[in-house]
Design a protein around this motif. Structure first.
Motif, PDB file in Angstrom:
ATOM      1  N   VAL A  47       0.936  -1.333  -0.218  1.00  0.00           N
ATOM      2  CA  VAL A  47      -0.268  -0.157   0.227  1.00  0.00           C
ATOM      3  C   VAL A  47       0.997   0.613  -0.228  1.00  0.00           C
ATOM      4  CG1 VAL A  47      -1.765   1.519   1.489  1.00  0.00           C
ATOM      5  CG2 VAL A  47      -1.779  -1.023   0.677  1.00  0.00           C
ATOM      6  N   LEU A  48       1.977   1.163   0.636  1.00  0.00           N
ATOM      7  CA  LEU A  48       2.962   2.358   1.193  1.00  0.00           C
ATOM      8  C   LEU A  48       4.040   2.550  -0.557  1.00  0.00           C
ATOM      9  CD1 LEU A  48       3.957   1.934   4.569  1.00  0.00           C
ATOM     10  CD2 LEU A  48       2.653   4.336   3.332  1.00  0.00           C
ATOM     11  N   THR A  49       4.318   1.367  -1.035  1.00  0.00           N
ATOM     12  CA  THR A  49       4.232   1.181  -2.355  1.00  0.00           C
ATOM     13  C   THR A  49       3.901   1.790  -3.487  1.00  0.00           C
ATOM     14  OG1 THR A  49       5.972   0.287  -2.037  1.00  0.00           O
ATOM     15  CG2 THR A  49       5.964   0.250  -4.253  1.00  0.00           C
ATOM     16  N   ALA A  50       2.702   1.760  -3.762  1.00  0.00           N
ATOM     17  CA  ALA A  50       1.441   1.965  -4.544  1.00  0.00           C
ATOM     18  C   ALA A  50       0.899   3.638  -4.406  1.00  0.00           C
ATOM     19  CB  ALA A  50      -0.066   1.606  -4.352  1.00  0.00           C
ATOM     20  N   VAL A  51       0.632   3.867  -3.014  1.00  0.00           N
ATOM     21  CA  VAL A  51       0.424   5.125  -2.604  1.00  0.00           C
ATOM     22  C   VAL A  51       2.241   6.637  -3.097  1.00  0.00           C
ATOM     23  CG1 VAL A  51       0.795   6.816  -0.721  1.00  0.00           C
ATOM     24  CG2 VAL A  51      -0.929   5.116  -0.898  1.00  0.00           C
ATOM     25  N   ALA A  52       2.848   5.909  -3.257  1.00  0.00           N
ATOM     26  CA  ALA A  52       4.235   6.135  -3.438  1.00  0.00           C
ATOM     27  C   ALA A  52       3.917   6.537  -5.579  1.00  0.00           C
ATOM     28  CB  ALA A  52       5.487   5.548  -3.414  1.00  0.00           C
ATOM     29  N   LEU A  53       3.827   5.457  -6.089  1.00  0.00           N
ATOM     30  CA  LEU A  53       4.169   5.548  -7.022  1.00  0.00           C
ATOM     31  C   LEU A  53       3.036   6.457  -8.031  1.00  0.00           C
ATOM     32  CD1 LEU A  53       4.170   1.650  -8.812  1.00  0.00           C
ATOM     33  CD2 LEU A  53       4.897   3.851  -9.369  1.00  0.00           C
ATOM     34  N   ALA A  54       1.177   6.436  -6.820  1.00  0.00           N
ATOM     35  CA  ALA A  54       0.636   7.458  -7.360  1.00  0.00           C
ATOM     36  C   ALA A  54       0.402   9.025  -7.382  1.00  0.00           C
ATOM     37  CB  ALA A  54      -1.186   7.106  -6.143  1.00  0.00           C
ATOM     38  N   GLY A  55       1.479   9.125  -6.119  1.00  0.00           N
ATOM     39  CA  GLY A  55       1.219  10.440  -5.890  1.00  0.00           C
ATOM     40  C   GLY A  55       3.466  11.101  -6.997  1.00  0.00           C
ATOM     41  N   TRP A  56       4.054  10.138  -7.707  1.00  0.00           N
ATOM     42  CA  TRP A  56       4.547  10.217  -8.304  1.00  0.00           C
ATOM     43  C   TRP A  56       3.619  10.549  -9.717  1.00  0.00           C
ATOM     44  CZ3 TRP A  56       8.618   6.015 -10.874  1.00  0.00           C
ATOM     45  CH2 TRP A  56       9.856   7.112 -11.514  1.00  0.00           C
ATOM     46  N   ALA A  57       2.604   9.881  -9.976  1.00  0.00           N
ATOM     47  CA  ALA A  57       2.123  10.204 -10.517  1.00  0.00           C
ATOM     48  C   ALA A  57       1.464  11.586 -10.632  1.00  0.00           C
ATOM     49  CB  ALA A  57       0.794   9.132 -11.195  1.00  0.00           C
ATOM     50  N   ALA A  58       0.922  12.064  -9.447  1.00  0.00           N
ATOM     51  CA  ALA A  58       0.709  13.182  -9.374  1.00  0.00           C
ATOM     52  C   ALA A  58       1.397  14.351 -10.083  1.00  0.00           C
ATOM     53  CB  ALA A  58      -0.577  13.116  -8.431  1.00  0.00           C
ATOM     54  N   ARG A  59       2.087  14.792  -9.502  1.00  0.00           N
ATOM     55  CA  ARG A  59       3.391  15.470  -9.661  1.00  0.00           C
ATOM     56  C   ARG A  59       3.789  15.182 -11.162  1.00  0.00           C
ATOM     57  NH1 ARG A  59       9.280  15.996 -10.348  1.00  0.00           N
ATOM     58  NH2 ARG A  59      10.015  17.846  -9.973  1.00  0.00           N
ATOM     59  N   ASP A  60       3.108  14.641 -11.692  1.00  0.00           N
ATOM     60  CA  ASP A  60       3.131  14.345 -13.318  1.00  0.00           C
ATOM     61  C   ASP A  60       1.919  15.053 -14.185  1.00  0.00           C
ATOM     62  OD1 ASP A  60       5.564  13.379 -13.833  1.00  0.00           O
ATOM     63  OD2 ASP A  60       4.829  11.684 -14.068  1.00  0.00           O
ATOM     64  N   LEU A  61       0.941  15.440 -13.193  1.00  0.00           N
ATOM     65  CA  LEU A  61      -0.291  15.169 -13.650  1.00  0.00           C
ATOM     66  C   LEU A  61      -0.703  17.102 -13.569  1.00  0.00           C
ATOM     67  CD1 LEU A  61      -2.702  12.444 -12.879  1.00  0.00           C
ATOM     68  CD2 LEU A  61      -1.937  13.271 -15.316  1.00  0.00           C
ATOM     69  N   LEU A  62      -0.273  17.295 -11.708  1.00  0.00           N
ATOM     70  CA  LEU A  62      -0.098  18.810 -11.728  1.00  0.00           C
ATOM     71  C   LEU A  62       1.140  19.504 -12.369  1.00  0.00           C
ATOM     72  CD1 LEU A  62      -0.557  17.808  -7.807  1.00  0.00           C
ATOM     73  CD2 LEU A  62      -2.367  18.481  -9.128  1.00  0.00           C
ATOM     74  N   ALA A  63       1.940  19.261 -12.335  1.00  0.00           N
ATOM     75  CA  ALA A  63       3.711  19.945 -13.097  1.00  0.00           C
ATOM     76  C   ALA A  63       4.036  19.277 -14.356  1.00  0.00           C
ATOM     77  CB  ALA A  63       4.452  20.209 -12.083  1.00  0.00           C
ATOM     78  N   PRO A  64       3.286  19.111 -15.591  1.00  0.00           N
ATOM     79  CA  PRO A  64       3.594  18.157 -16.524  1.00  0.00           C
ATOM     80  C   PRO A  64       4.655  19.184 -17.514  1.00  0.00           C
ATOM     81  CG  PRO A  64       1.352  18.596 -16.929  1.00  0.00           C
ATOM     82  CD  PRO A  64       1.815  19.384 -16.142  1.00  0.00           C
ATOM     83  N   VAL A  65       4.628  20.340 -17.315  1.00  0.00           N
ATOM     84  CA  VAL A  65       5.681  21.120 -18.438  1.00  0.00           C
ATOM     85  C   VAL A  65       6.935  21.162 -17.149  1.00  0.00           C
ATOM     86  CG1 VAL A  65       6.573  23.111 -19.293  1.00  0.00           C
ATOM     87  CG2 VAL A  65       4.100  22.557 -19.513  1.00  0.00           C
ATOM     88  N   ARG A  66       8.041  20.444 -17.253  1.00  0.00           N
ATOM     89  CA  ARG A  66       9.099  20.595 -16.502  1.00  0.00           C
ATOM     90  C   ARG A  66       9.934  21.741 -16.698  1.00  0.00           C
ATOM     91  NH1 ARG A  66       6.926  16.946 -13.841  1.00  0.00           N
ATOM     92  NH2 ARG A  66       7.405  15.348 -12.894  1.00  0.00           N
ATOM     93  N   LEU A  67      10.045  21.827 -18.137  1.00  0.00           N
ATOM     94  CA  LEU A  67      10.815  23.191 -19.013  1.00  0.00           C
ATOM     95  C   LEU A  67      10.085  24.182 -20.271  1.00  0.00           C
ATOM     96  CD1 LEU A  67      13.826  24.208 -18.119  1.00  0.00           C
ATOM     97  CD2 LEU A  67      13.860  22.555 -20.798  1.00  0.00           C
ATOM     98  N   ALA A  68      10.508  25.435 -19.438  1.00  0.00           N
ATOM     99  CA  ALA A  68       9.380  25.898 -20.594  1.00  0.00           C
ATOM    100  C   ALA A  68      10.833  27.416 -21.059  1.00  0.00           C
ATOM    101  CB  ALA A  68       8.485  27.077 -20.009  1.00  0.00           C
TER     102      ALA A  68
END
Length: 142
Positions: A47-68
Motif C-alpha cells: 500500500v505504501l509503495t502504491a501510494v508513492a507511485l500514485a503521488g509520483w503520477a500526481a506530480r506528473d499530472l499537476l506539473a506536466p511542463v518541466r521546462l519552458a
C-alpha cells in the motif's frame, strides 16, 4: 511595428508516463490483496509503495511542463509542483551530463543557475536532453 517575441517552447512529461505509474499502483494493490495471505506487513508495504507511485503520477499530472523557454529566460519545475523563473542572466551554463553505467548510457540536462542546479532527464522532458540543450542555446540571446 515592434517584432513579436519568439513563442515559448515547452518540454513536458509524456502523457503515457503518469498513466503507466497509476496502472502500476493499481496493479500492485491488486496483487497485494490477491496474494495477501494474512501478512499485514507485506500488505502495508504494498500500500505504501502504491501510494508513492500514485503521488509520483500526481506530480506528473499537476506539473506536466518541466521546462519552458522564452526570450527572457527559462522556467523550471521546482519542488513537488512549483515553478521557478530563471532569467538568462542568472543561468551560468547549460550542459548535458552523460554517464555510462552497467552498459547503459544515461543523459541529464544540467541547468546551472549559480545558487541552484536543475537536472532533467529524457522522461521528464519528453525529448533527448542533448536536443533540449541545443534548443536552449539557440533561444539564449547573445
Amino acid at each position: 511595428m515592434p517584432p513579436h517575441p519568439a513563442p515559448t517552447r515547452q518540454w513536458r512529461v509524456p502523457p503515457a508516463l503518469p498513466a503507466l505509474k497509476l496502472t502500476g499502483a493499481v496493479a500492485l494493490l491488486a496483487l497485494a490483496l490477491l496474494l495477501d495471505g494474512g501478512d499485514r506487513i507485506r500488505l502495508a508495504l504494498a500500500v505504501l509503495t502504491a501510494v508513492a507511485l500514485a503521488g509520483w503520477a500526481a506530480r506528473d499530472l499537476l506539473a506536466p511542463v518541466r521546462l519552458a523557454v522564452d526570450p527572457d529566460g527559462i522556467t523550471v519545475v521546482q519542488g513537488f509542483a512549483g515553478r521557478r523563473r530563471l532569467p538568462w542572466s542568472a543561468i551560468e551554463k547549460v550542459t548535458v551530463d552523460r554517464r555510462a553505467r552497467r552498459g547503459l548510457t544515461g543523459e541529464l540536462l544540467e541547468i546551472d543557475a549559480g545558487d541552484s542546479l536543475h537536472l532533467l532527464g529524457r522522461h521528464e522532458l519528453g525529448a533527448h536532453p542533448a536536443e533540449v540543450a541545443e534548443a536552449l542555446h539557440e533561444a539564449r540571446p547573445r
